[in-house]
Each structure stands twice: as C-alpha cells, then as structure tokens.
Write a protein that holds these residues in place. Structure first.
Motif, PDB file in Angstrom:
ATOM      1  N   ASP A 275       1.119  -1.313  -0.095  1.00  0.00           N
ATOM      2  CA  ASP A 275       0.036  -0.229  -0.086  1.00  0.00           C
ATOM      3  C   ASP A 275       0.747   1.551  -0.200  1.00  0.00           C
ATOM      4  OD1 ASP A 275      -2.034  -1.590  -0.024  1.00  0.00           O
ATOM      5  OD2 ASP A 275      -2.597  -0.982   2.488  1.00  0.00           O
ATOM      6  N   LYS A 276       1.878   1.282   0.559  1.00  0.00           N
ATOM      7  CA  LYS A 276       2.781   2.203   0.752  1.00  0.00           C
ATOM      8  C   LYS A 276       4.000   2.312  -0.567  1.00  0.00           C
ATOM      9  CE  LYS A 276       2.435   2.442   5.596  1.00  0.00           C
ATOM     10  NZ  LYS A 276       3.420   1.949   6.901  1.00  0.00           N
ATOM     11  N   ALA A 277       3.957   1.282  -1.102  1.00  0.00           N
ATOM     12  CA  ALA A 277       4.977   1.809  -2.341  1.00  0.00           C
ATOM     13  C   ALA A 277       4.689   2.758  -3.427  1.00  0.00           C
ATOM     14  CB  ALA A 277       4.850   0.270  -3.397  1.00  0.00           C
ATOM     15  N   LYS A 278       5.920   3.553  -3.421  1.00  0.00           N
ATOM     16  CA  LYS A 278       5.573   4.071  -4.593  1.00  0.00           C
ATOM     17  C   LYS A 278       7.083   4.383  -5.815  1.00  0.00           C
ATOM     18  CE  LYS A 278       3.016   7.034  -1.870  1.00  0.00           C
ATOM     19  NZ  LYS A 278       1.491   7.503  -2.142  1.00  0.00           N
ATOM     20  N   ASP A 279       8.039   3.536  -5.208  1.00  0.00           N
ATOM     21  CA  ASP A 279       9.336   3.387  -6.314  1.00  0.00           C
ATOM     22  C   ASP A 279       8.567   2.588  -7.304  1.00  0.00           C
ATOM     23  OD1 ASP A 279       9.705   1.317  -5.061  1.00  0.00           O
ATOM     24  OD2 ASP A 279      11.656   1.517  -4.952  1.00  0.00           O
ATOM     25  N   ASP A 280       9.060   2.091  -8.149  1.00  0.00           N
ATOM     26  CA  ASP A 280       8.908   1.494  -9.614  1.00  0.00           C
ATOM     27  C   ASP A 280       8.977  -0.086  -8.682  1.00  0.00           C
ATOM     28  OD1 ASP A 280       8.598   3.065 -11.045  1.00  0.00           O
ATOM     29  OD2 ASP A 280      10.259   3.197 -12.368  1.00  0.00           O
ATOM     30  N   ALA A 281      10.735  -0.695  -7.944  1.00  0.00           N
ATOM     31  CA  ALA A 281      10.386  -1.331  -7.487  1.00  0.00           C
ATOM     32  C   ALA A 281       9.831  -2.295  -6.268  1.00  0.00           C
ATOM     33  CB  ALA A 281      12.416  -1.803  -7.241  1.00  0.00           C
ATOM     34  N   GLY A 282       9.313  -1.202  -5.520  1.00  0.00           N
ATOM     35  CA  GLY A 282       7.602  -2.043  -5.057  1.00  0.00           C
ATOM     36  C   GLY A 282       6.775  -1.837  -5.950  1.00  0.00           C
ATOM     37  N   LYS A 283       6.385  -1.034  -6.709  1.00  0.00           N
ATOM     38  CA  LYS A 283       5.006  -1.512  -7.298  1.00  0.00           C
ATOM     39  C   LYS A 283       5.327  -3.391  -8.238  1.00  0.00           C
ATOM     40  CE  LYS A 283       3.841   3.354  -8.466  1.00  0.00           C
ATOM     41  NZ  LYS A 283       4.205   4.204  -9.110  1.00  0.00           N
ATOM     42  N   GLU A 284       6.165  -3.152  -8.457  1.00  0.00           N
ATOM     43  CA  GLU A 284       7.022  -4.181  -9.452  1.00  0.00           C
ATOM     44  C   GLU A 284       6.539  -5.278  -8.474  1.00  0.00           C
ATOM     45  OE1 GLU A 284      10.753  -4.081 -11.634  1.00  0.00           O
ATOM     46  OE2 GLU A 284      10.184  -2.755 -12.895  1.00  0.00           O
ATOM     47  N   GLU A 285       6.708  -5.588  -7.189  1.00  0.00           N
ATOM     48  CA  GLU A 285       7.103  -6.739  -6.029  1.00  0.00           C
ATOM     49  C   GLU A 285       5.874  -6.438  -5.963  1.00  0.00           C
ATOM     50  OE1 GLU A 285       8.018  -7.806  -1.360  1.00  0.00           O
ATOM     51  OE2 GLU A 285       8.229  -5.441  -2.012  1.00  0.00           O
ATOM     52  N   ARG A 286       4.496  -6.055  -5.894  1.00  0.00           N
ATOM     53  CA  ARG A 286       3.301  -6.104  -5.435  1.00  0.00           C
ATOM     54  C   ARG A 286       2.402  -6.495  -7.160  1.00  0.00           C
ATOM     55  NH1 ARG A 286       1.198  -0.121  -7.031  1.00  0.00           N
ATOM     56  NH2 ARG A 286       1.016  -0.906  -8.533  1.00  0.00           N
ATOM     57  N   ASN A 287       3.253  -6.473  -8.106  1.00  0.00           N
ATOM     58  CA  ASN A 287       2.155  -6.562  -9.278  1.00  0.00           C
ATOM     59  C   ASN A 287       2.369  -7.691  -8.783  1.00  0.00           C
ATOM     60  OD1 ASN A 287       1.274  -3.939  -9.391  1.00  0.00           O
ATOM     61  ND2 ASN A 287       3.003  -3.385 -11.431  1.00  0.00           N
ATOM     62  N   ALA A 288       3.271  -8.551  -9.041  1.00  0.00           N
ATOM     63  CA  ALA A 288       4.373  -9.775  -8.939  1.00  0.00           C
ATOM     64  C   ALA A 288       3.268 -10.837  -7.641  1.00  0.00           C
ATOM     65  CB  ALA A 288       5.638  -9.589  -9.424  1.00  0.00           C
ATOM     66  N   ALA A 289       3.130 -10.536  -7.246  1.00  0.00           N
ATOM     67  CA  ALA A 289       2.770 -10.706  -6.268  1.00  0.00           C
ATOM     68  C   ALA A 289       0.926 -11.058  -6.470  1.00  0.00           C
ATOM     69  CB  ALA A 289       2.692 -10.458  -4.436  1.00  0.00           C
ATOM     70  N   PHE A 290       0.500  -9.930  -7.038  1.00  0.00           N
ATOM     71  CA  PHE A 290      -0.921 -10.437  -7.705  1.00  0.00           C
ATOM     72  C   PHE A 290      -1.329 -10.808  -8.353  1.00  0.00           C
ATOM     73  CE2 PHE A 290      -1.400  -6.749  -3.794  1.00  0.00           C
ATOM     74  CZ  PHE A 290      -2.026  -7.011  -2.828  1.00  0.00           C
ATOM     75  N   ALA A 291      -0.168 -11.314  -9.178  1.00  0.00           N
ATOM     76  CA  ALA A 291      -0.531 -12.071 -11.081  1.00  0.00           C
ATOM     77  C   ALA A 291      -0.975 -13.044 -11.132  1.00  0.00           C
ATOM     78  CB  ALA A 291       1.421 -12.330 -11.154  1.00  0.00           C
ATOM     79  N   GLU A 292      -1.598 -13.665 -10.081  1.00  0.00           N
ATOM     80  CA  GLU A 292      -2.386 -15.130  -9.253  1.00  0.00           C
ATOM     81  C   GLU A 292      -3.895 -14.731 -10.068  1.00  0.00           C
ATOM     82  OE1 GLU A 292      -2.167 -17.657  -6.507  1.00  0.00           O
ATOM     83  OE2 GLU A 292      -0.525 -16.475  -6.215  1.00  0.00           O
ATOM     84  N   THR A 293      -4.153 -13.706  -9.066  1.00  0.00           N
ATOM     85  CA  THR A 293      -5.634 -12.983  -9.155  1.00  0.00           C
ATOM     86  C   THR A 293      -5.821 -11.700 -10.286  1.00  0.00           C
ATOM     87  OG1 THR A 293      -5.540 -12.549  -6.278  1.00  0.00           O
ATOM     88  CG2 THR A 293      -6.930 -11.168  -7.654  1.00  0.00           C
ATOM     89  N   ARG A 294      -4.954 -11.807 -10.956  1.00  0.00           N
ATOM     90  CA  ARG A 294      -5.517 -11.009 -12.469  1.00  0.00           C
ATOM     91  C   ARG A 294      -6.178 -12.445 -13.399  1.00  0.00           C
ATOM     92  NH1 ARG A 294      -1.514  -7.512 -10.218  1.00  0.00           N
ATOM     93  NH2 ARG A 294       0.140  -8.413 -11.866  1.00  0.00           N
ATOM     94  N   ARG A 295      -6.877 -12.441 -13.516  1.00  0.00           N
ATOM     95  CA  ARG A 295      -7.167 -12.968 -14.044  1.00  0.00           C
ATOM     96  C   ARG A 295      -8.688 -13.159 -15.112  1.00  0.00           C
ATOM     97  NH1 ARG A 295      -8.809 -14.206  -9.309  1.00  0.00           N
ATOM     98  NH2 ARG A 295     -10.536 -15.487  -8.764  1.00  0.00           N
ATOM     99  N   VAL A 296      -9.167 -14.083 -16.272  1.00  0.00           N
ATOM    100  CA  VAL A 296      -9.855 -13.903 -17.122  1.00  0.00           C
ATOM    101  C   VAL A 296     -10.541 -15.834 -16.532  1.00  0.00           C
ATOM    102  CG1 VAL A 296     -11.868 -13.760 -18.955  1.00  0.00           C
ATOM    103  CG2 VAL A 296     -10.004 -12.458 -18.204  1.00  0.00           C
TER     104      VAL A 296
END
Length: 566
Positions: A275-296
């Motif tokens: 929730d506090k991620a501001k830089d690119d590295a933090g956002k990439e870690e967040r996005n990777a963690a939730f990858a399996e939830t983004r789906r159809v």
C-alpha cells in the motif's frame, strides 16, 4: 451418447479442465389438492451446473492494468478449442453443437473498487470478443481507454510481433514498450507501413480504422484456433448462457468481478508495504505478488443451459459494483482480511472469495480450486548416478478400476515424469508407456492383445498403437510415510527403486534384508549411507529423499543396452 471425458491441463499460463461429475438428484414435490389444481403449482428452478472451464492467467495473457490479450494466451485457447470439440459429443440431442458458456473477469486489489470493476469487465469482454470474433468490441476497448488500460502502440507492437499468416515473418521485431522513445515510435510506424502494404491498405504508418479492423481480425485468428490451425469461433447467440439477449451490456454472458474474488491474499505486513509502494521496484513486487489474482475464467455449462439476463445476479460487465455486493457472504470482509504472518490461497483454504454466487462455480473447479496430483517417475537404471529418465514418451493412464474410469494421454516430461490427478485417496492406476524400444532395444516388441481382450477406454482419442505399450499397475495412495511403519515404508520404496523381487506385502525377512543390503552397497558414500544390511536412519532418509523428493540430473545415456529398470 459419448463416453465421459476427463481433461485437466493446469500450467503457469492458466488452465483448461473438465469439472468433476456432479449428480443432480430427482426433485421431490408435494401433490396439489384437487380444489387447487390449475391455480397452485410447485415451482422448480433448474440447477446451474458448470461442466468445464478455461482460465487465462495474468501472464502470459494480461499485463497489470490491461485488458489486452498478449500472444502467450494462444496455447490456452487452442487447448480450450480441443476441449469444446470433445464436449460437443456430450449433447444428448445433437452431437454437433457446443455447450454454452459465461466469462468472468477479475482484477487485483490495487486501486479503487469502481475502477477495478470496469477493468475486470474489460478483460472479460476482450476474451469474449476473441471467441466470437467481434472486432468492434476490441475497437471500442482500443479507442476508449480506461485509466492505465490503454492499448495504443504497445498493443499494435504485440500484434505485429507474431506470424499472422503461416510462414509469414513478424512485421515488428523491435521492442514492445508502447513506443516510449522516438526511435521505437518510428520503428513501430515502419512496421505498420509494412503490414499495410502487404494487405493492400494505405501505407500511412498509423493504426487507422481500416488497419485496425484487418489487424484485429487476423490477430484474433492467431490467438484462437484448434490444434490443426483451423479457426475456432463461437456464436454469441447459440454458445452463451444468456444467448446475447442483452446485446449492448452482454449481461449474463460477460461479467466483471472487480477484486472481490481473489485467489491469493498476502500477509498483513506485505499488504501494508504494498500500500505504501511508491518507487518502481516496490510496485513491481506488488504487481508480481497479485499476478495470480488477475485472470479471466470461462465456465462451460451443461447443454441447453439458458438464463434470463434480467434475473442474472451479476451486473453488466463494465458498470458499478452495487449488485455484486448484494451477493456477498455475510462474512465477506473477514474472508479477504489480511492476517499477520499468514498468506492465504483459495487453493488451500477455499475461503478467500467474497461473492457466494461466484464461489459456487469456483469451489469445485480445477481452474480455480486446482487439483492434487500423483507424481509418477519413469527411469532406467538401478544405481542413482546412472539413472536416466524415460523422457518424452507417450503414455496412457487409466485412473481407477471401474468402468469408464477417466483416461489421460500425453508424454512424459524431460525428467521422465507424469502428473496424474488425485480423484480418490486410494485407487488403482494402470499406465501404458511407449518405452519398450528404450528399455529393451534388442528385443522384439510383444504382440498386441487380441481386440476382444482390450479394455474399453473412457474417451476416443486413443493412440493407434497404444495396445503395444508396456503396462504398469500403480497402487496409488498406499505409499506409507517413513515415520509411520518404517519396514513397510522401506519395502515399498525399495521395490519401486528396483530392489527386491517380491511385492512389498509379500517380501520375506531375508528378502528384505538382502534388498536393504543391495541398496546400501549401491549408495555407499552418498547422503550418509554406507555398506551394511541394517535399516538405519540414514538409509531411511536416503530412501525418502531419493524416492519421494529428488529429481537427479541424468548423465549422458550409456552406450550399452540399458538394464531392465524401473
């Protein structure tokens, strides 16, 4: 009616699978009193039963904050096409029509709910458009961005980076970056000019209306076809449960579930950091963690299933979330609560989804709930350093000893392994392996069984020569834990590794000691094992590691004929 089919294909890019057979019981109703005949009625509602599914994962299908389908989704569409062709045969009225389906899009919790509700709906519509070849839907997604979901140059680059026709090289071989620099922008425009010229279109270098219509249609064909390369295309009226009655909103046929049905929940500590991620590295870690939830997820329903979109509980794909919330579990907030030090996955807990309506489809679905598997390894050789996997060989596995037991066909992987679904905690599995010429190259293959003695398979995709394959019978589910009954556990593992001629249950004491002795001698100096005949702790641990866990790196195949191995 065709024999039952069983398909479970789950990988990093998604899943295609049939659902477990669901028995629908007869309905019991009360009689109507004579004086009420014609005015009082028992009312029944047919059950909504999903029979199969397809899941497209965030990668290689969708990227973060995007509804564009990347080229990596193509293999899943192909497997889905093959599954749907098989399901045709299960129509009790007409074996030449597909069963109907409905599409559910999902987003991760990053951002606000209204935004994610629309984004998830756009993802579902993107998949729907591919299946029915509706270029206008894609054009709308392209022309009307939603926040960060902007197709523009990056989508064009992706579509031009694949072979759109057989033996035709890609038109774009540069970076797929959305044309962030003038150099890549110029390169993309040049790629477009080459495509336009090859299709007889004005050579503008811009994705105008005519170019998009042509390119979208060709790229959809690239994504969605059967195993032979033939077009796989569904009809919006015949092949969806709402029969396209809501033509504009596609209610019932296409749903957006926002972030309400996650399959992964991070720890409270990780969520706070995300929730506090501001830089690119933090956002990439967040996005990777939730990858399996983004789906159809596409659910396929029984033939003749049809719903009235006016009564369908899910709202129109790209509208607000109010009607979704009406279908929440009473403990919906607790279901998605982040807990200190504890990650949760729907695969394990079955309680991370807020919508009880969607949960009813997801709970028994291999595409969402997964399936446990038996891991079977085929190797040549008796001594660990000389183990050679029997790799890339065809197999047929009949899972269970009952009539019409599920049958799976495929090939062993590079490690000589196959993964078979666990349908019962204990069962008999018969595996036929095309490996006679590998194990015994100097011996003639055995003669095939007479046709009248061959078992009847549970589907119609038999290999033409599978009656000549080698047969193995597996007692699945009976492997003893090492710490339960040490002798019984050791006998089973020794037998499976090729030590001891008698079956584990029939192994006498002297045969058992001889097997332990031979094993210890062959592993002398490895993992703490030394010569001797005692079943000590080091030997037990070695057996467990080698049999249950380890996949040794194979050496080059020996020049001489391989011994009769496991």
């Amino acid at each position: 009616m065709a024999d039952p089919i069983f398909v479970v294909d789950i990988g990093p890019d998604g899943a295609v699978a049939t659902h477990p057979t669901r028995v629908v019981l007869h309905k019991s109703v009360a009689p109507v009193p004579e004086d009420k005949v014609g005015t009082d009625f028992n009312t029944l509602r047919p059950e909504l039963v999903a029979i199969a599914c397809m899941r497209l994962n965030e990668k290689p299908g969708f990227e973060f904050d995007s509804s564009f389908l990347g080229p990596g989704a193509a293999p899943r569409f192909t497997k889905f096409a093959e599954l749907m062709k098989k399901l045709k045969k299960h129509d009790p009225k007409n074996e030449d029509r597909f069963p109907p389906l409905s599409i559910f899009g999902h987003a991760d919790p990053t951002g606000e709910v209204p935004y994610n509700k629309k984004l998830s709906g756009r993802r579902a519509k993107s998949v729907y458009a591919v299946l029915v070849r509706d270029v206008k839907i894609w054009d709308e997604l392209y022309l009307k961005p939603h926040g960060g979901d902007r197709w523009t140059y990056k989508a064009i680059q992706s579509m031009l980076s694949v072979s759109l026709k057989p033996d035709e090289p890609p038109f774009h071989t540069g970076a797929i970056d959305g044309a962030k620099t003038k150099a890549t922008q110029d390169q993309t425009r040049e790629s477009l000019k080459k495509y336009q010229e090859s299709r007889g279109l004005p050579r503008t270098g811009f994705a105008n209306d005519g170019t998009r219509a042509k390119l979208f249609k060709e790229y959809m064909a690239f994504l969605c076809h059967d195993a032979d390369g033939n077009a796989f295309e569904l009809d919006p009226v015949k092949h969806f449960i709402a029969r396209n009655k809501d033509k504009k909103g596609l209610k019932g046929d296409v749903e957006g579930c926002a972030e309400f049905n996650p399959v992964f929940l991070p720890t409270k500590e990780d969520q706070d950091r995300f929730d506090k991620a501001k830089d690119d590295a933090g956002k990439e870690e967040r996005n990777a963690a939730f990858a399996e939830t983004r789906r159809v997820v596409v659910y396929v329903f029984r033939h003749d299933t049809e719903i009235d979109p006016k009564k369908w509980p899910c709202p129109v794909a790209e509208t607000g979330e109010a009607d979704c919330v009406k279908r929440f579990w009473s403990d919906a907030d607790q279901r998605i609560a982040r807990k200190p030090g504890e990650e949760r996955r729907f695969l394990e807990t079955r309680d991370t989804m807020q919508c009880r309506f969607y949960h009813a489809f997801a709970a028994p679905s291999p595409c969402e709930a997964g399936i446990r598997r038996w891991l079977v390894r085929f190797r040549m050789g008796f001594v660990l350093p000389s183990f050679v996997p029997i790799a890339n060989r065809r197999f047929v596995a009949t899972i269970g000893g009952v009539a019409f037991a599920p049958v799976m066909r495929g090939r062993t992987d590079d490690n000589g392994e196959i993964a078979l679904p666990v349908l019962d905690e204990q069962t008999t599995i018969e595996v036929k392996l095309d490996a006679w010429d590998v194990l015994f190259p100097s011996r003639p293959k055995p003669q095939p069984e007479p046709p009248e003695t061959q078992g009847k398979g549970a589907d119609s995709d038999a290999f033409p020569d599978e009656d000549k394959f080698m047969k193995f019978t597996l007692d699945a589910g009976t492997l003893q834990p090492i710490d339960a009954d040490k002798d019984a556990a050791a006998k089973q593992r020794l037998f499976n590794l090729g030590f001891g001629k008698a079956l584990p249950a029939e192994m006498k004491d002297d045969e058992f000691k001889e097997a332990v002795k031979n094993y210890r001698e062959s592993r002398d100096g490895k993992r703490g094992v030394s010569k001797g005949a005692a079943l000590d702790d080091a030997t037990l641990q070695s057996l467990r590691t080698e049999h249950d866990v380890e996949t040794p790196t194979p050496p080059p195949p020996p020049d001489e004929e391989s011994p009769e191995g496991s």
